[in-house]
Every structure is written in C-alpha cells, then in structure tokens.
Design an enzyme around this catalytic site. Structure first.
Site, mmCIF file in Angstrom:
data_model
loop_
_atom_site.group_PDB
_atom_site.id
_atom_site.type_symbol
_atom_site.label_atom_id
_atom_site.label_comp_id
_atom_site.label_asym_id
_atom_site.label_seq_id
_atom_site.Cartn_x
_atom_site.Cartn_y
_atom_site.Cartn_z
ATOM 1 C CE1 TYR A 56 -3.316 -2.776 0.183
ATOM 2 C CE2 TYR A 56 -3.746 -2.192 2.354
ATOM 3 C CZ TYR A 56 -3.953 -3.088 1.181
ATOM 4 O OH TYR A 56 -4.913 -3.890 1.222
ATOM 5 N N GLY A 206 -18.025 -0.501 -1.873
ATOM 6 C CA GLY A 206 -18.117 -0.263 -3.172
ATOM 7 C C GLY A 206 -17.117 0.727 -3.853
#
Length: 330
Positions: A56, A206
């Site tokens: 990340y 989402g």
C-alpha cells in the site's frame, strides 16, 4: 462499539475496522497529518482493528501507521499482508509465497510499523508455484517464532481454505464483499462460518460508490486505482449510478448516510463478518462506524435487495490485469 472474534484464540476486535490502503495514495493524495487525524478518530470511535499491507503505497501506509504508533500497538490490533511484489519503476507485478521472500517482507513490515510482532498476517495473493500446505508451514513457523499472532489469506477459494486449515489454524479470510460484489455468498462466507474463521469484507462501500459523494471517473488521475476499472467506465458507470442513486434515496428516507447503511448491511450477513471500510478522513470514518449502531431490520434488508438485487452491477470489479491472483470458485 461492539466486538467480534478475529482469531481462533478468541482475540476480539471492533466489529468495524479501518482499511488503510488509501493512506498509500491509491485513491488520491494524502498526508501523514491527515492519516494521523483519521487514526486518532478511530480510537475515539472505538475502532481498534487496522488493516494495511506492504504494497500500500510501497510501504507508505505502514510507515504512516508506524509513525502514529511510535512503538506502542496496545490500542490497536494490526493486520498486514505480503505476497504481491511490484517494481516501482516498471509497474510490473507478480506473486511470491516463497519462505525466504515472505520472511524478508515480514521483517520490513515490522520495521516500518515499529513493532516486533504483528497480530494478523495475511497472504495477499496466492503464488500457485507454492502449495498452500508448504505456505502454511512457513506461516506457522513465523507464529512459532513470535513474529505473528494469527494467519490470514486474501481472495482465496473455499477449497484452498479447507486445505490450509488441514495443516493449522487459519484465523481470517479477506475478500471484496459489498452490495455490488456478492461472490463470497457462493461458498466463502459459509465455509468461514463452518470452520470458525473470521470473514473480513474489504471495500464494503463499493470503492466509494455507496457514499454520499458520487465519484467522478473523469477526474481520476494516473495511478488512481479505479481509473480504467470496468465498473467505472462507460456505459457501465452510468448504469451503476442510476441504481445507486435509488439506494441513496433509500438511505435518505431512513435518515442515515449511504455508507452507514452499507456497513450495517455487511454486519447483518453474519456474526463472523468484520468489514474494514477504507477512508482518508475522520468524518467519513464516523459515517462508516455508525453502521455498528444502525437498527437494521428484515424489512430494510428486503428493501435494499429490491433496490440492488444480486447481480445488478454492470462491469467487472477488476481490469483483466488486476484479476490475476484472485482465486475463482463456483
């Protein structure tokens, strides 16, 4: 904040965690100060479960968490991952589950986090050249050495989970799961429940769609994760937006934020689910955490299903290249 079991040894964490991928810049630029503000807010809100990974921001997310912790992890249970490698110059990536590689990456993660022990260590993606049985022996070795507290896998199949648990205890499986990504209902959620394994949904919002602010794909810069993703390109995006606007209207009728409702929906799928919404801001985190207290009912769940029936979304959740490494099933 209520707690749920994370590890087989009974370790419990806040039922809503914090995904820290965005600390690494995958959804736009951020700063250490902003990340620290979000981490402080997490503590104030009762969130004590952080999820990050070595890739990340190529270590940036772990560094930001480490500079906040200053060697004291007593207030958080921390999960990180390894198994994906990336070349920062070419962008080329692959998977490596060899013992020597994972050991080196674990030591690097510990150094960035400023810790001697990680509570939960995931294999980010399976390297099919290494059997899951051999991989489990490697992870059990890390556990015996006191480097990790628990073992996890990301985006695996139920069959792989069963093979892994035949060798030793697996504590958690992490997969994308939300109102527009429902595949885990085809066996993974059930298998985790059967085996006593925590199921950790990532991207329960989402990738920003189930929030109060509509994403604008035209503004996505190079390097932004959603740029080029089929669900965020036309004509798929416009179709998906029409459905989600109806969902936002439902949230408004219920006097709650779309993010709150989405997290509450995830929690209602089973007592072994621990969603980890990702955010860069304290304000957005508060909306996510409110899902823990939302008074979900069977009637509301049914109305959500009417607005967003299984299979409603258009477009894949990953590009062709991003699909590599995700184990399929059913």
């Amino acid at each position: 904040m209520r707690k749920r079991k994370l590890r087989q040894d009974g370790t419990r964490v806040s039922e809503v965690g914090l995904g820290c991928w965005s600390f690494g810049g995958s959804y736009g630029p951020t700063t250490e100060a902003e990340a620290h503000r979000t981490l402080s807010a997490a503590l104030d809100l009762g969130v004590d479960f952080l999820d990050t990974a070595n890739v990340y921001g190529m270590g940036v997310s772990e560094n930001m968490i480490g500079s906040f912790l200053k060697g004291d992890s007593s207030r958080f249970t921390i999960a990180t991952k390894a198994g994906i490698w990336r070349d920062p110059d070419t962008g080329k990536r692959g998977f490596n589950n060899q013992a020597d590689y994972l050991r080196k990456e674990l030591e690097k993660s510990l150094s960035r986090l400023g810790l001697e022990h990680i509570d939960l260590y995931y294999i980010h993606r399976r390297d099919q050249d290494v059997s899951v049985e051999d991989l489990m022996e490697t992870l059990l070795g890390f556990k015996k050495d006191g480097k990790i507290g628990g073992i996890g896998f990301s985006e695996i199949s139920p069959a792989t989970l069963r093979r892994a648990t035949a060798i030793g205890p697996v504590d958690a499986v992490q997969s994308e799961y939300s109102l527009w990504t429902r595949q885990p209902e085809l066996g993974m959620i059930q298998t985790c429940a059967e085996l006593g394994v925590a199921f950790v949904p990532f991207s329960p919002l989402g990738r920003g769609m189930f929030t109060s602010v509509e994403p604008e794909p035209a503004t996505f810069e190079e390097g932004h994760f959603r740029k080029g993703t089929p669900r965020f390109t036309e004509p798929n995006f416009s179709h998906n937006l029409r459905h989600i606007r109806a969902y936002r209207d439902l949230a408004s009728d219920l006097s709650t934020a779309p993010a709150t409702l989405a997290v509450a929906w995830s929690l209602a799928q089973g007592g072994h689910l621990l969603p980890i919404p990702g955010t860069r801001t304290a304000e957005h985190l508060a909306e996510c955490v409110a899902g823990s207290d939302f008074p979900m009912t069977a009637e509301i769940m049914a109305e959500i299903d009417r607005k967003l029936p299984v299979g409603w979304a258009h477009g894949d959740r990953y590009t062709h290249d991003q699909w590599v490494g995700v184990e399929g099933y059913c």
